[in-house]
Design a protein around this motif. Sequence first.
Motif, PDB file in Angstrom:
ATOM      1  N   TYR A   1      36.058 -10.021  33.030  1.00  0.00           N
ATOM      2  CA  TYR A   1      36.359 -11.094  32.088  1.00  0.00           C
ATOM      3  C   TYR A   1      37.370 -10.630  31.044  1.00  0.00           C
ATOM      4  O   TYR A   1      38.266 -11.374  30.660  1.00  0.00           O
ATOM      5  CB  TYR A   1      35.073 -11.576  31.404  1.00  0.00           C
TER       6      TYR A   1
ATOM      7  N   THR B   1      40.890 -10.637  32.834  1.00  0.00           N
ATOM      8  CA  THR B   1      41.446 -11.920  33.282  1.00  0.00           C
ATOM      9  C   THR B   1      41.188 -13.061  32.310  1.00  0.00           C
ATOM     10  O   THR B   1      41.909 -14.051  32.313  1.00  0.00           O
ATOM     11  CB  THR B   1      40.862 -12.309  34.661  1.00  0.00           C
TER      12      THR B   1
ATOM     13  N   SER C   1      38.740 -15.080  32.601  1.00  0.00           N
ATOM     14  CA  SER C   1      38.177 -16.215  33.340  1.00  0.00           C
ATOM     15  C   SER C   1      36.820 -15.841  33.942  1.00  0.00           C
ATOM     16  O   SER C   1      36.488 -14.674  34.117  1.00  0.00           O
ATOM     17  CB  SER C   1      39.132 -16.638  34.459  1.00  0.00           C
TER      18      SER C   1
END
Length: 187
Positions: A44, A47, A49
Amino acid sequence: MKKNKFLTGALLAALPLMWGCATYDSSVPASTGIGAAGGALLGYGLTGSAAGAAAGAGAGALAGALTGVAIDETRRSQAVARPAYPAAGPPPQASRYAATVDPTRGELVNQTGWRLKVFVDESTEPIWVEPGGVTPLELDVGAHEIMATAYVDTKFGERVVGSYTRRIEVDPRGSGWSLRLEERMFR
């Protein structure tokens, strides 16, 4: 705010996996849980996401599981290499009647300050035991009469202090015998 909620949720989701390691006899669950939590945070963080977090969790869980297996194998090999009892001592007895030593072997221990003249079963040859000395002796299984006379050196020569007689039993289930002769026995 959304990022903090996700991190808190990921850590809370991994907590039961890590908690189980305290009672389970393997390192795999704990290593897997720690790897999954660390991988989710890393994924996380890189990225930003949920897909990155899921991929990181999967990779972390795999790496953690492999680490746990390696730890378990090391522990098993160390347990096999170690004996079940200390190297200096004998292995545990299989039975309370199992003799670990020849039951006929024993010793006369002179715990007096006197020289002892010992006869076993009215034998013709005396056994002399010096003060503080230990004399090994083998006696057959069964009852035996031990007769000891204590002598002290004086300026007038060797004199008798006292005598002591005792009957001992050599047990075939035993692990040897010992007779400790003390000054109080000769008074």
